[in-house]
Design a protein around this motif. Structure first.
Motif, PDB file in Angstrom:
ATOM      1  N   LEU A  57     -27.158  35.845  50.016  1.00 32.39           N
ATOM      2  CA  LEU A  57     -26.875  34.910  48.925  1.00 32.39           C
ATOM      3  C   LEU A  57     -25.384  34.959  48.667  1.00 32.39           C
ATOM      4  O   LEU A  57     -24.814  36.034  48.470  1.00 32.39           O
ATOM      5  CB  LEU A  57     -27.626  35.278  47.638  1.00 32.39           C
ATOM      6  CG  LEU A  57     -27.326  34.364  46.436  1.00 32.39           C
ATOM      7  CD1 LEU A  57     -27.837  32.938  46.683  1.00 32.39           C
ATOM      8  CD2 LEU A  57     -27.887  34.936  45.159  1.00 32.39           C
ATOM      9  N   LEU A  58     -24.761  33.790  48.680  1.00 28.83           N
ATOM     10  CA  LEU A  58     -23.328  33.728  48.398  1.00 28.83           C
ATOM     11  C   LEU A  58     -22.985  32.448  47.676  1.00 28.83           C
ATOM     12  O   LEU A  58     -23.774  31.509  47.630  1.00 28.83           O
ATOM     13  CB  LEU A  58     -22.514  33.875  49.688  1.00 28.83           C
ATOM     14  CG  LEU A  58     -22.895  33.080  50.935  1.00 28.83           C
ATOM     15  CD1 LEU A  58     -22.519  31.640  50.863  1.00 28.83           C
ATOM     16  CD2 LEU A  58     -22.250  33.715  52.143  1.00 28.83           C
ATOM     17  N   SER A  59     -21.807  32.471  47.057  1.00 25.02           N
ATOM     18  CA  SER A  59     -21.272  31.221  46.518  1.00 25.02           C
ATOM     19  C   SER A  59     -20.316  30.720  47.586  1.00 25.02           C
ATOM     20  O   SER A  59     -19.597  31.500  48.214  1.00 25.02           O
ATOM     21  CB  SER A  59     -20.572  31.431  45.180  1.00 25.02           C
ATOM     22  OG  SER A  59     -19.482  32.314  45.310  1.00 25.02           O
ATOM     23  N   ILE A  60     -20.332  29.439  47.790  1.00 21.72           N
ATOM     24  CA  ILE A  60     -19.562  28.868  48.888  1.00 21.72           C
ATOM     25  C   ILE A  60     -18.614  27.791  48.368  1.00 21.72           C
ATOM     26  O   ILE A  60     -18.967  26.997  47.493  1.00 21.72           O
ATOM     27  CB  ILE A  60     -20.511  28.324  49.987  1.00 21.72           C
ATOM     28  CG1 ILE A  60     -19.747  27.970  51.249  1.00 21.72           C
ATOM     29  CG2 ILE A  60     -21.343  27.169  49.481  1.00 21.72           C
ATOM     30  CD1 ILE A  60     -20.631  27.804  52.464  1.00 21.72           C
ATOM     31  N   SER A  61     -17.432  27.808  48.898  1.00 20.26           N
ATOM     32  CA  SER A  61     -16.416  26.823  48.536  1.00 20.26           C
ATOM     33  C   SER A  61     -16.733  25.488  49.213  1.00 20.26           C
ATOM     34  O   SER A  61     -17.239  25.475  50.334  1.00 20.26           O
ATOM     35  CB  SER A  61     -15.051  27.337  49.016  1.00 20.26           C
ATOM     36  OG  SER A  61     -14.111  26.296  49.043  1.00 20.26           O
ATOM     37  N   PRO A  62     -16.417  24.376  48.573  1.00 19.32           N
ATOM     38  CA  PRO A  62     -16.684  23.079  49.204  1.00 19.32           C
ATOM     39  C   PRO A  62     -15.785  22.825  50.421  1.00 19.32           C
ATOM     40  O   PRO A  62     -16.030  21.903  51.189  1.00 19.32           O
ATOM     41  CB  PRO A  62     -16.413  22.067  48.086  1.00 19.32           C
ATOM     42  CG  PRO A  62     -15.480  22.759  47.172  1.00 19.32           C
ATOM     43  CD  PRO A  62     -15.833  24.215  47.241  1.00 19.32           C
TER      44      PRO A  62
END
Length: 154
Positions: free
Chosen positions: A59-64
């Motif tokens: 699970l990660l947050s991803i940059s656009p």
């Protein structure tokens, strides 16, 4: 990108080629650190990673500005090279083609982190195939069974 603000949370799931049970418990922490390093190097924030013997959840947050497929490619290529250099398996290690990517809201992050970190307990009750098909159903993803992961009896 000036004046661009995002909050994108993605769970990524991929498997060992042939769904072989090749990721040993004694190697798990080192693999987790290596995968975390790849995500950090690409400027992404990793919230959880857990490798079962035959598959991985992240699970990660991803940059656009980063494509999910490019990030997954980098994680899979880098980690398979790492595993091969460490000689953790007999023969050449590789990940199976493809992956699942599922998006979540900020309010779900804690729940998903707990879910990922509780994989061993979770898979005492449910096979990976059951788990993955439930993801596809829950997220209403249409799929052709011939293009899903190779299944083995869990």
């Amino acid at each position: 990108m000036a004046n661009t603000y995002t909050q994108i949370y993605i769970q990524i799931v991929f498997t060992v080629r042939g769904r072989q049970h090749l990721i040993l418990k004694e190697n798990r922490d080192e693999l987790h650190k290596f995968i975390t390093g790849i995500a950090n190097k690409r400027g992404q924030k990793l919230f959880a990673v857990f490798a079962m013997p035959d598959h991985v959840h992240i699970l990660l947050s991803i940059s656009p500005t980063v494509s999910i497929s490019d990030l997954v490619r980098d994680i899979k290529a880098g980690s398979s090279k790492f595993i091969n250099e460490k000689r953790w398996t007999n023969g050449k290690f590789s990940w199976q083609e493809g992956y699942g990517a599922f998006s979540y809201s900020k309010s779900s992050v804690d729940t998903v982190v707990k879910y990922i970190l509780n994989q061993e307990e979770h898979h005492k009750k449910k096979t990976f195939k059951e788990e993955y098909l439930e993801f596809l159903q829950k997220f209403e993803i249409q799929y052709d069974p011939q293009y899903l992961f190779d299944w083995i009896d869990d």
